[in-house]
Scaffold this motif. Structure first.
Motif, short mmCIF file in Angstrom:
data_model
loop_
_atom_site.label_atom_id
_atom_site.label_comp_id
_atom_site.label_asym_id
_atom_site.label_seq_id
_atom_site.Cartn_x
_atom_site.Cartn_y
_atom_site.Cartn_z
N LEU A 60 0.87 -1.31 -0.04
CA LEU A 60 -0.03 -0.02 0.08
C LEU A 60 0.83 1.36 0.06
N GLU A 92 -7.97 4.74 -2.13
CA GLU A 92 -7.02 5.64 -1.12
C GLU A 92 -6.16 6.53 -1.61
N SER A 121 -7.23 0.12 -2.72
CA SER A 121 -5.95 0.74 -2.74
C SER A 121 -6.22 1.81 -3.98
#
Length: 91
Positions: A2, A82, A79
Protein backbone atom coordinates in the motif's frame (compact mmCIF):
# COMPACT_ATOMS: atom_id res chain seq x y z
CA UNK A 1 2.06 -2.99 -0.99
CA UNK A 2 0.00 0.00 0.00
CA UNK A 3 1.04 3.56 -0.58
CA UNK A 4 1.58 5.34 2.73
CA UNK A 5 2.25 9.06 2.36
CA UNK A 6 2.11 11.48 5.25
CA UNK A 7 0.92 15.09 5.05
CA UNK A 8 4.42 16.64 4.99
CA UNK A 9 5.40 14.35 2.13
CA UNK A 10 2.28 15.34 0.17
CA UNK A 11 3.04 19.02 0.72
CA UNK A 12 6.64 18.51 -0.38
CA UNK A 13 5.53 16.80 -3.58
CA UNK A 14 2.99 19.56 -4.24
CA UNK A 15 5.66 22.25 -3.83
CA UNK A 16 7.95 20.42 -6.25
CA UNK A 17 5.11 20.03 -8.78
CA UNK A 18 4.30 23.75 -8.57
CA UNK A 19 7.98 24.63 -8.98
CA UNK A 20 8.41 22.36 -12.01
CA UNK A 21 5.11 22.91 -13.86
CA UNK A 22 3.87 26.24 -12.51
CA UNK A 23 0.67 27.00 -10.63
CA UNK A 24 -1.39 27.36 -13.81
CA UNK A 25 -0.65 23.76 -14.90
CA UNK A 26 -1.49 22.07 -11.57
CA UNK A 27 -5.30 21.87 -12.16
CA UNK A 28 -4.70 20.40 -15.61
CA UNK A 29 -2.33 17.78 -14.15
CA UNK A 30 -4.82 16.94 -11.39
CA UNK A 31 -7.62 16.52 -13.95
CA UNK A 32 -5.47 14.20 -16.03
CA UNK A 33 -4.48 12.17 -12.98
CA UNK A 34 -8.09 11.93 -11.83
CA UNK A 35 -9.24 10.87 -15.29
CA UNK A 36 -6.54 8.19 -15.40
CA UNK A 37 -7.55 6.84 -12.00
CA UNK A 38 -11.22 6.76 -13.06
CA UNK A 39 -10.30 4.82 -16.21
CA UNK A 40 -8.30 2.36 -14.11
CA UNK A 41 -11.24 1.82 -11.76
CA UNK A 42 -13.61 1.36 -14.72
CA UNK A 43 -11.23 -1.14 -16.33
CA UNK A 44 -11.07 -3.09 -13.07
CA UNK A 45 -14.86 -3.26 -12.94
CA UNK A 46 -15.01 -4.36 -16.60
CA UNK A 47 -12.49 -7.14 -15.98
CA UNK A 48 -14.49 -8.32 -12.97
CA UNK A 49 -17.70 -8.42 -15.03
CA UNK A 50 -16.03 -10.30 -17.90
CA UNK A 51 -14.56 -12.93 -15.58
CA UNK A 52 -17.90 -13.45 -13.86
CA UNK A 53 -19.85 -13.60 -17.14
CA UNK A 54 -17.38 -16.03 -18.73
CA UNK A 55 -17.44 -18.30 -15.69
CA UNK A 56 -21.24 -18.33 -15.63
CA UNK A 57 -21.53 -19.05 -19.36
CA UNK A 58 -19.00 -21.89 -19.32
CA UNK A 59 -20.48 -23.45 -16.18
CA UNK A 60 -17.27 -23.30 -14.17
CA UNK A 61 -18.68 -20.92 -11.62
CA UNK A 62 -16.68 -22.07 -8.60
CA UNK A 63 -17.96 -20.09 -5.64
CA UNK A 64 -14.65 -20.17 -3.74
CA UNK A 65 -12.61 -19.14 -6.78
CA UNK A 66 -15.06 -16.38 -7.61
CA UNK A 67 -15.01 -15.16 -4.02
CA UNK A 68 -11.19 -15.08 -4.00
CA UNK A 69 -11.06 -13.16 -7.28
CA UNK A 70 -13.71 -10.73 -6.04
CA UNK A 71 -11.79 -10.15 -2.80
CA UNK A 72 -8.57 -9.46 -4.69
CA UNK A 73 -10.27 -7.06 -7.08
CA UNK A 74 -11.95 -5.30 -4.15
CA UNK A 75 -8.53 -4.89 -2.48
CA UNK A 76 -7.16 -3.30 -5.66
CA UNK A 77 -10.17 -0.98 -5.86
CA UNK A 78 -9.73 0.01 -2.21
CA UNK A 79 -6.06 0.76 -2.82
CA UNK A 80 -6.97 2.90 -5.82
CA UNK A 81 -9.59 4.75 -3.80
CA UNK A 82 -7.03 5.43 -1.07
CA UNK A 83 -4.78 7.08 -3.64
CA UNK A 84 -7.55 8.93 -5.46
CA UNK A 85 -9.47 9.92 -2.35
CA UNK A 86 -8.21 13.51 -2.24
CA UNK A 87 -8.49 13.82 -6.04
CA UNK A 88 -12.26 13.89 -6.33
CA UNK A 89 -13.90 15.63 -9.23
CA UNK A 90 -16.36 18.43 -8.52
CA UNK A 91 -19.71 18.23 -10.28
Amino acid sequence: MLLFISTPEVLFVMVIVVMIFGADKVPEIARGLGKGMRELKDATNDIKKEITNSAEKSGIMDKELTKDIKNQIDEVKDSIEEVTGPIKRRH
